[in-house]
Design an enzyme around this catalytic site. Structure first.
Site, PDB file in Angstrom:
ATOM      1  N   ASP A   1     -18.945 -23.160 -17.700  1.00  0.00           N
ATOM      2  CA  ASP A   1     -17.588 -23.579 -17.148  1.00  0.00           C
ATOM      3  C   ASP A   1     -17.123 -24.737 -17.544  1.00  0.00           C
ATOM      4  OD1 ASP A   1     -17.982 -21.386 -15.373  1.00  0.00           O
ATOM      5  OD2 ASP A   1     -19.289 -22.302 -13.910  1.00  0.00           O
TER       6      ASP A   1
ATOM      7  N   GLU B   1      -8.388 -13.080 -12.445  1.00  0.00           N
ATOM      8  CA  GLU B   1      -9.539 -13.007 -11.623  1.00  0.00           C
ATOM      9  C   GLU B   1     -10.191 -14.346 -11.135  1.00  0.00           C
ATOM     10  OE1 GLU B   1     -11.416 -10.319 -11.325  1.00  0.00           O
ATOM     11  OE2 GLU B   1     -13.254 -11.068 -10.518  1.00  0.00           O
TER      12      GLU B   1
ATOM     13  N   GLU C   1     -26.442 -43.139 -30.019  1.00  0.00           N
ATOM     14  CA  GLU C   1     -27.585 -42.620 -29.406  1.00  0.00           C
ATOM     15  C   GLU C   1     -28.349 -41.519 -29.878  1.00  0.00           C
ATOM     16  OE1 GLU C   1     -28.449 -44.068 -26.412  1.00  0.00           O
ATOM     17  OE2 GLU C   1     -26.981 -45.365 -27.029  1.00  0.00           O
TER      18      GLU C   1
ATOM     19  N   GLU D   1     -29.432 -38.847 -28.397  1.00  0.00           N
ATOM     20  CA  GLU D   1     -28.947 -37.591 -27.575  1.00  0.00           C
ATOM     21  C   GLU D   1     -27.735 -37.480 -28.331  1.00  0.00           C
ATOM     22  OE1 GLU D   1     -29.923 -40.491 -26.363  1.00  0.00           O
ATOM     23  OE2 GLU D   1     -28.552 -41.152 -24.952  1.00  0.00           O
TER      24      GLU D   1
HETATM   25  O1  FUB Z   1     -20.546 -20.595 -13.124  1.00  0.00           O
HETATM   26  C1  FUB Z   1     -20.318 -20.166 -11.686  1.00  0.00           C
HETATM   27  C2  FUB Z   1     -18.953 -19.006 -11.922  1.00  0.00           C
HETATM   28  O2  FUB Z   1     -18.926 -18.283 -12.546  1.00  0.00           O
HETATM   29  C3  FUB Z   1     -17.702 -20.071 -12.033  1.00  0.00           C
HETATM   30  O3  FUB Z   1     -17.295 -20.500 -10.821  1.00  0.00           O
HETATM   31  C4  FUB Z   1     -16.858 -18.986 -12.390  1.00  0.00           C
HETATM   32  O4  FUB Z   1     -15.539 -19.559 -13.208  1.00  0.00           O
HETATM   33  C5  FUB Z   1     -17.754 -18.183 -13.401  1.00  0.00           C
HETATM   34  O5  FUB Z   1     -17.620 -18.723 -14.673  1.00  0.00           O
END
Ligand code: FUB
Length: 473
Positions: A45, A219, A338, A340
């Site tokens: 995400d 979606e 860094e 990392e």
């Molecule tokens: O990562 C959890 C859920 O999966 C997210 O809120 C959605 O967008 C999907 O990626």
């Protein structure tokens, strides 16, 4: 020191060929790969934010071996060149919100008046429903605190995105299965009016077949932004597997017009999630997939591609790649970097450092990290690293070409008496000039060898031993 749970991914380079085959990518030499952009944990995400010459990337964190969206914390990364990414750890988690019980899912952070607001979906313990919380911080890397001590909005739906219009009016959009928006007040932690549903018409969001309850492609995961006077809504389409599509409008509240596919279904994860920014003259599309070893629908990883808008403002179709974008800048080895901050790593983990920020740790013999597009200029003469170790015989090898390439320097690391007892080691290097990729490979006996907090090169005209400075913020 507790061994990390992520060790089964520790041999990324060795397993990457298999992962690429599973995900349908073109197989390339692991040492050249830069996607996924984080290799030591699973990330999902992506939500990028450009601030003060860096891209800050806010992600979720899929737990190792997860069989659901088991997500307890969010993570922050940043880059000045789109290829080397600094791990800033986890400045916000479910526990930040005292009223939340679980599910640190997809959010977005924005900056306003010097404060950083991070909108996230989490389950409200009292109602058992998804609600949108808002964290606030004085820095893009946090720490974030709960801005209001309760949900900002709650209707059981997820995936907030925020767009601040040129007028200063901010809009919060979110939703699955619906698409909602509300007008945020200028304090960014309250709103005016009530939440409104954006009509999900097939003209606005495309046509889905085979699901009477969801006639349009929309979606979840909206990403709304404005570019050249046009409002874009890039979203996860259809389910499952999802692809990324987009709609545009001439007003922030629509009406929206469906414009087609941005990224087809690819990459071995049944979800995908978009984030789009312009940075240093280029446009970048962030997404997630299942490309790491052990990866899949619940063990995802964030990647990024560079793209160019078509002259009419439309977005071209973008495919996932294992190579990632070209560097948008060089990295200066003569200032403290860094440990990392990496383009690619194998075997390493990160942890919170006693000296601030994060350090690289859990290093075994043969583990390495790659730093890309390092501008050595006229030539480096010394290498210094801030290290800690509880064993004798560890060393940091400075290599070029690949992790197995020419050794141009080697620093021995003493037993410092503790994994957070830091000392600076310095050794001579030769043959490092121009702009090239740098490999730091770690060698020694068995078991964990050393930790590294930061490193810096010296040139003939610069001091070989750097002063200790602040971590990248
Ligand atoms: O990562 C959890 C859920 O999966 C997210 O809120 C959605 O967008 C999907 O990626």
């Amino acid at each position: 020191m507790t061994p990390p749970t992520a060790r089964f991914r520790a041999r990324v380079a060795a397993l990457l060929g298999l992962a690429l085959a599973v995900t349908g990518f073109t197989a390339i030499t692991p040492a050249k790969a830069d996607n996924p952009i984080v290799q030591h944990i699973y990330t999902a995400d992506p939500a990028p934010l450009v601030h003060n010459g860096r891209v800050y990337l806010y992600t979720g964190h899929d737990e190792d071996g997860s069989t659901y969206f088991t997500m307890k914390e969010w993570r922050v990364w940043s880059s000045a060149d789109m290829v080397n990414w600094t791990d800033h750890g986890s400045p916000m988690n479910v526990g930040t919100f005292s009223w939340a019980s679980k599910d640190a899912w997809a959010g977005q952070a924005v900056e306003r008046n010097g404060k950083f607001y991070w909108y996230v979906p989490v389950v409200n313990r009292a109602t058992g429903r998804m609600a949108i919380g808002v964290g606030v911080a004085d820095s893009p890397t946090g720490p974030f605190r709960d801005a209001i001590g309760r949900p900002l909005v709650e209707n059981g739906e997820i995936d907030p995105t925020v767009m601040i219009d040129d007028s200063g009016q901010a809009y919060l959009y979110w939703g699955n299965p619906n698409l909602w928006y509300v007008k945020l007040n200028s304090d960014m932690i309250s709103y005016s009016g009530s939440a409104a549903k954006i009509p999900l018409t097939t003209a606005g969001f495309g046509t889905r077949t085979g699901d009477a309850n969801r006639p349009t492609l929309y979606e979840e995961g909206p990403w709304v932004y404005k570019r050249n006077g046009l409002y874009y809504n890039v979203f996860a389409a259809k389910c499952c597997s999802e692809f990324i599509a987009y709609s545009t409008a001439t007003s922030p509240t629509g009406p929206w017009t469906y414009r087609g596919t941005v990224m087809p279904t690819q990459g071995g994860s049944f979800t995908n999630h978009a984030g789009v920014v312009d940075f240093k003259g280029g446009s970048y599309f962030f997404y997630h997939n299942g490309a790491l070893p052990g990866g899949g629908g619940y063990t995802r990883s964030v990647g990024v591609e560079k793209f160019s808008y078509n002259s009419d403002g439309s977005i071209p179709t973008i495919s996932m790649s294992s190579g990632g974008p070209p560097p948008a800048d060089t990295l200066n080895p003569y200032t403290r970097q860094e440990a990392e901050t990496v383009a690619w790593s194998s075997g390493i983990e990160t942890e919170v450092s006693s000296e601030g920020g994060m350090n690289v740790g859990y290093i075994d013999n043969g583990d390495y990290l790659k730093v890309k597009n390092v501008a050595f200029g006229g030539g480096a003469t010394s290498f210094s690293a801030r290290v800690a170790s509880t064993v004798s015989g560890a060393s940091v090898e400075v290599r070029t070409g690949s992790q197995n390439g020419t050794v141009v320097g080697r620093c021995s690391v003493p037993n410092t008496g503790g994994w957070q007892n830091w000392t600076t080691v310095t050794c001579p290097v030769s043959g490092l000039s121009g702009t090239q990729d740098l490999y730091l490979r770690f060698a020694g006996g068995s078991g964990y060898l050393l930790n590294v907090n930061w490193w810096q090169f010296g040139a003939a005209s610069t001091a070989a031993v750097p002063r200790s400075g602040l971590p990248v913020r």
